[in-house]
Design an enzyme around this catalytic site. Structure first.
Site, PDB file in Angstrom:
ATOM      1  N   GLY A 140      -1.015  -7.673  -8.590  1.00 50.97           N
ATOM      2  CA  GLY A 140      -1.449  -6.271  -8.652  1.00 50.97           C
ATOM      3  C   GLY A 140      -0.343  -5.305  -9.006  1.00 50.97           C
ATOM      4  CD  GLU A 163       6.959  -4.595  -2.405  1.00 54.54           C
ATOM      5  OE1 GLU A 163       5.984  -4.828  -3.163  1.00 54.54           O
ATOM      6  OE2 GLU A 163       7.343  -5.389  -1.530  1.00 54.54           O
ATOM      7  CG  ASN A 164      10.100  -3.372  -8.505  1.00 53.43           C
ATOM      8  OD1 ASN A 164      10.331  -4.506  -8.104  1.00 53.43           O
ATOM      9  ND2 ASN A 164       9.159  -3.107  -9.405  1.00 53.43           N
ATOM     10  CD  GLU A 202       2.460  -2.472  -4.496  1.00 53.23           C
ATOM     11  OE1 GLU A 202       3.578  -2.779  -4.053  1.00 53.23           O
ATOM     12  OE2 GLU A 202       1.485  -3.265  -4.468  1.00 53.23           O
ATOM     13  CG  HIS A 227       5.392  -2.562   0.140  1.00 56.29           C
ATOM     14  ND1 HIS A 227       5.439  -3.332   1.277  1.00 56.29           N
ATOM     15  CD2 HIS A 227       4.526  -3.205  -0.696  1.00 56.29           C
ATOM     16  CE1 HIS A 227       4.631  -4.380   1.138  1.00 56.29           C
ATOM     17  NE2 HIS A 227       4.065  -4.320  -0.056  1.00 56.29           N
ATOM     18  CD  GLU A 239       3.381  -7.685   0.726  1.00 51.44           C
ATOM     19  OE1 GLU A 239       2.480  -6.827   0.772  1.00 51.44           O
ATOM     20  OE2 GLU A 239       4.333  -7.629  -0.083  1.00 51.44           O
TER      21      GLU A 239
HETATM   22  N1  ARG Z   1       4.989  -7.332  -3.007  1.00 47.83           N
HETATM   23  C1  ARG Z   1       3.904  -7.145  -3.933  1.00 47.83           C
HETATM   24  C2  ARG Z   1       2.839  -6.422  -3.170  1.00 47.83           C
HETATM   25  O1  ARG Z   1       2.242  -6.874  -2.256  1.00 47.83           O
HETATM   26  C3  ARG Z   1       3.321  -8.383  -4.482  1.00 47.83           C
HETATM   27  C4  ARG Z   1       4.251  -9.411  -4.953  1.00 47.83           C
HETATM   28  C5  ARG Z   1       3.479 -10.636  -5.227  1.00 47.83           C
HETATM   29  N2  ARG Z   1       4.337 -11.721  -5.567  1.00 47.83           N
HETATM   30  C6  ARG Z   1       3.896 -12.966  -5.797  1.00 47.83           C
HETATM   31  N3  ARG Z   1       4.738 -13.843  -6.102  1.00 47.83           N
HETATM   32  N4  ARG Z   1       2.633 -13.275  -5.735  1.00 47.83           N
HETATM   33  O2  ARG Z   1       2.594  -5.305  -3.329  1.00 47.83           O
HETATM   34 ZN    ZN Z   2       2.542  -5.570  -0.656  1.00 47.26          ZN
END
Ligand code: ARG
Ligand code: ZN
Length: 877
Positions: A267, A270-271, A304, A307, A326
């Protein structure tokens, strides 16, 4: 060939690295042909590290061009490098600067991890282990460092240069080149690194924080799509305000950028200060996006953004702790949507999702706890259990502690752990310390897999005016966990008297009851309530206070009583679902219903529809007939999908038949000529109208022409898509023509094409597999784009049970063959599709065998990715 232990990583083996990274200075020289990355890493041994301990840096598909230590080239004997990284044999026992240079080919990166190109734009995805595909690094979440990034790129190809943090400087770099320097002062793990270089349009806005700081906001996208970004921007500003109001969390950098890209593995991401999004979760306009799309955009933009505090400022010590960020952030986004829209409607939506997706995972071969303790491939643990069950666990904590107690714990979490990479234990500890409670037993929710089964029985004694309620809990064994422990299950409840009003009691004994909450913490408990003047109907697990399956001795009559009288809207909805699931399941197993059962259920639905006090969005949920997959789960073994589908259709026909005219009148009365708005009120009325259309199409002859007319006359995508999806799902006489029409008129928009793919994959007719094979084989099918592949194959494996689980095995073989091909391009997409096979254990033996045969044939292939091999081995175990 593969052994069980190959590459398995265990939580119990966690140890900090002997060296830490003090700071990271990166220089990207981006060109059409290739990108050069120079990394200057300031590194030092941790106190206590034995001098001479080797330093092992991660790397993945990297080729080392040069290496230097403190400015001097390193001799060959001082390091080794291979496919998995770079080792410094004997680094100095003090702080030093390691400089490496590598060349990347983003164009050839079809796995979409690391640096890759999407529609010409250079972009990155690093979580969880993508940064090691960019440079040699300690690529794990407990290594936090401030980053400074310099990027140089051709101005004509990439006028926009973005990275994490704040922009320090930018300017000309000779010829067609220009550069930008970004600095992120907040130490972060490498998985939060991001960079974007491309020719993009944008919209901008600003947000003033609670302390009066002005934040510059921007959303970047393909030129021409700017108009479709406004709902995302609006959602962002509402999210920023909500996190201040609800959790006291303020944004911390001067800028917040979002970039929408077309090729993305999930989707969004959140960098820090630079969220990168799958464009399907950014773009929206009424002609191409549905209400569900708007809802999803709002949710994920919020997710995001949230996060930034739950994930970035406080991150995970290791990937076993993934649900720390998460589960908590999903809980926060659910709360946001509840506050912005309707709380009961959102709750029902989230529970429906949990039951449709997470319960099947938790009850099958891929079951694992929210915090697993081992993995072979971490990418396979971005699951609905980690995310959605993780959110349920946080929600139970909030239920147990109350809103104020939960907030106290969250405040302490932010205060105590800001800037750290931490664990679930530390998270639980803040709630213990802030509230003076012991959460040891509650913590088992994080480490034990499987959906608890709660059995409820009750009895009433008129002579003594006592009511007894017995609850028993058990969890079936899951892979690797044969023995289960009792959980602390919060049961929010009420007793309802014969006239439909709440009933009080004078005393209760036998277990812990606090107001309307039972703290159910043993294998079984019998509660005795005194002062009960007549037999009550119990309303248990109000608001779905725990992620469990309940079986009770309530008959249909009592369920329908709850559906009418419960003060808890969730349980009103749930009572109707339980009643209709039971009827369909019985019929699918050859035990037919009585006319009076059907009449009563129909009347309950009509009463719900006629109740002027209820929200249309809620009514839509209340009249929805449980999906075939949900009924199949309820049956639980030896399922014949054809029998389930037929029973479901028969129930709908029996329900609708006598009142089709009335339902049609309601359907017509809901049509509207207001200009489209995605707000919850309008969306709710549309979902009710489309829910009625679904009933009419499934249950009477009047439906099909209505669907065709709605498709043709629709003024927005919500109504158009609903008409097409319903026609396809029940395979009306016009379904094929509608699908054909949709394909031609919307050929130009990839996100609309996805809707066509999804509707096409829902068709229950025997030729759907053949048609899907042809769609995939078409020379112009974009077979490297995750959205296209998932839109077609995801709904097929997850909800078209009749055709996926065909008797002849053709559905299974289609999928395993597609997975084998996709695996060579993008293992993450391939393994995710394969998880649909988790349904096998509940199917009748002949179909199960066909499924296992297809899986075994896949396992015989050479060169499977670790992602696919891991899922396969667990499915076949
Ligand atoms: N951290 C991201 C989110 O939840 C998703 C990253 C998913 N990474 C993966 N390898 N499936 O917003
Ligand atoms: Zn997430």
């Amino acid at each position: 060939m593969r052994t069980e232990s190959e590459h398995t990583i265990y939580l119990k083996d966690y140890a900090p690295t002997p060296y830490r990274i003090v700071s990271a200075d990166l220089d990207f020289r981006i060109r059409e042909e290739a990108t050069r990355v120079r990394a200057q890493l300031t590194i030092e041994p941790r106190p206590g590290t034995e001098p001479g301990t080797p330093l092992v840096l991660d790397g993945d598909e990297l080729k080392l061009d040069s290496i230097a230590m403190d400015g001097a080239p390193m001799v060959l004997s001082a390091y080794t490098s291979d496919a998995n990284g770079l080792t410094l044999v004997e680094p100095p026992p003090r702080r030093f600067v390691l400089e490496t240079e590598v060349t990347l080919k983003p164009e050839a990166n079809t796995r979409l991890m690391g640096l890759y190109r999407s529609g010409g734009t250079w972009c990155t995805q690093c979580e969880p282990e993508g940064f090691r595909r960019i440079t040699y690094y300690l690529d794990r979440p407990d290594i936090l460092a401030p980053f400074k990034v310099r990027m140089t790129a051709p101005r004509s190809l990439a006028p926009i240069l973005l990275a994490n943090g704040n922009l320090l400087e930018q300017g000309d770099a000779g010829e067609d080149m220009h550069y930008a320097v970004w600095e992120d002062p907040f130490p972060k793990p490498a998985y939060l690194f991001a960079l974007v270089a491309g020719d993009l349009g944008s919209i901008t806005d600003s947000f003033t924080t609670m302390s009066g700081r002005e934040i510059a906001l921007a959303i970047y996208c393909a030129h021409g799509k700017e108009d479709e970004c406004h709902y995302a921007m609006d959602s962002l500003k509402r999210s920023m305000a909500w996190d201040e109001r609800r959790f006291g969390r303020e944004y911390d950098l001067d800028v917040f950028n979002i970039v929408a890209v077309s090729d993305f593995n999930f989707g969004a991401m959140e960098n820090k200060g630079l969220n990168i999004f799958n464009d399907r979760l950014v773009f929206a306009k009424p002609e191409t996006a549905t209400d569900a799309n708007y809802h999803g955009i709002e949710r994920v933009i919020a997710h995001e953004y949230f996060h930034n505090w739950t994930g970035n400022r406080i991150t995970c010590r290791d990937w076993f702790q993934l649900c720390l960020k998460e589960g908590l952030t999903v809980y926060r986004d659910q709360e946001f949507t509840s506050d912005e829209r309707s709380r009961p409607v959102q709750r029902i939506h989230d529970v429906q999702n949990l039951r449709t997706n997470q319960f099947p995972e938790d009850g099958g071969p891929l079951a694992h706890p929210p915090r697993p303790d081992n993995y072979r491939e971490i990418n396979n643990f971005y699951t609905t259990t980690v995310y959605e069950k993780g959110a349920e666990v946080v929600r139970m904590l909030a239920t147990l502690l109350g809103e104020a107690g939960f907030r106290k714990g969250m405040d302490l979490y932010f205060e105590r752990h800001d800037g750290e990479a931490t664990t679930i234990e530390a998270f639980l500890k803040v709630f213990e310390d802030a509230n003076g409670v012991d959460l040891a037993q509650f913590g088992i929710w994080y480490t034990q897999a499987g959906t608890p089964q709660v059995d409820v029985t009750d009895s009433y004694d008129a002579a003594s005016q006592t009511y007894t309620l017995t609850l028993a809990q058990k969890v079936d064994p899951t892979p690797g966990q044969a023995e289960k422990q009792p959980l602390l299950i919060p049961v929010r409840f009420g007793l309802i008297g014969p006239n439909g009003s709440p009933m009080g009691w004078t005393g209760v004994s036998g277990g812990e009851v606090r107001d309307d909450l039972i703290l159910f913490d043993r294998a079984s408990v019998t509660l005795t309530f005194t002062g009960i003047a007549s037999r009550p109907v119990p309303s248990l697990f109000r608001g779905f206070s725990a992620p469990v399956k309940v079986t009770s001795n309530l008959g249909q009559e009592q369920l329908l009583f709850l559906a009418r009288h419960d003060s808890d809207p969730f349980n009103r909805w749930d009572a109707l679902q339980t009643a209709s699931t039971a009827l369909i399941a019985d019929a699918a197993r050859g035990k037919d219903w009585s006319g009076t059962d059907i009449d009563a259920l129909r009347q309950a639905l009509l009463d719900t529809l006629d109740d002027p006090g209820l929200d249309p969005a809620f009514k839509a949920q209340a009249i929805a007939i449980p999906a075939a997959t949900v009924v199949a789960r309820h049956i639980g073994h030896d399922v014949d999908p054809d029998a389930v589908a037929a029973a479901r259709k028969r129930l709908m026909t029996a329900m609708v038949g006598p009142v089709a005219e009335r339902l049609e009148a309601k359907y017509r009365a809901l049509s509207s000529s207001e200009p489209y708005s995605p707000d919850a009120g309008q969306a709710g009325r549309r979902s009710l109208r489309n829910g009625l259309l679904g009933l009419l199409v499934a249950g009477s002859d009047r439906g099909a022409p209505l669907a065709t007319a709605q498709y043709t006359g629709a003024a927005n995508m919500t109504d158009r898509y609903a008409a097409m999806a319903i026609a396809a799902h029940y395979w009306t006489g016009d379904a094929q023509a509608i699908l054909g029409d949709f394909r031609t008129i919307h050929a130009g928009d990839p996100l609309v094409f996805d809707k066509w793919l999804t509707a096409s994959a829902q068709a229950p007719d025997d030729r759907v597999v053949e048609r899907m094979r042809a769609i995939l084989a078409a020379p112009d099918f974009p077979r490297t784009n995750p959205n296209r592949l998932r839109s077609l194959l995801g709904p097929f494996v997850m909800s078209n049970m009749v055709q996926f689980a065909r008797k002849d095995g053709a559905g299974f073989r289609f999928i395993t063959e597609a997975v084998a091909e996709i695996d060579r391009v993008n293992p993450q997409v391939a393994s995710r599709i394969l998880t649909g096979f988790r349904i096998l254990p509940i199917l009748e033996p002949a179909r199960r065998d066909k499924g296992r045969e297809a899986l075994a044939a896949l396992r015989d292939r050479e060169g499977l990715s670790r992602n696919v091999a891991d899922i396969l081995d667990r499915l076949l175990a």
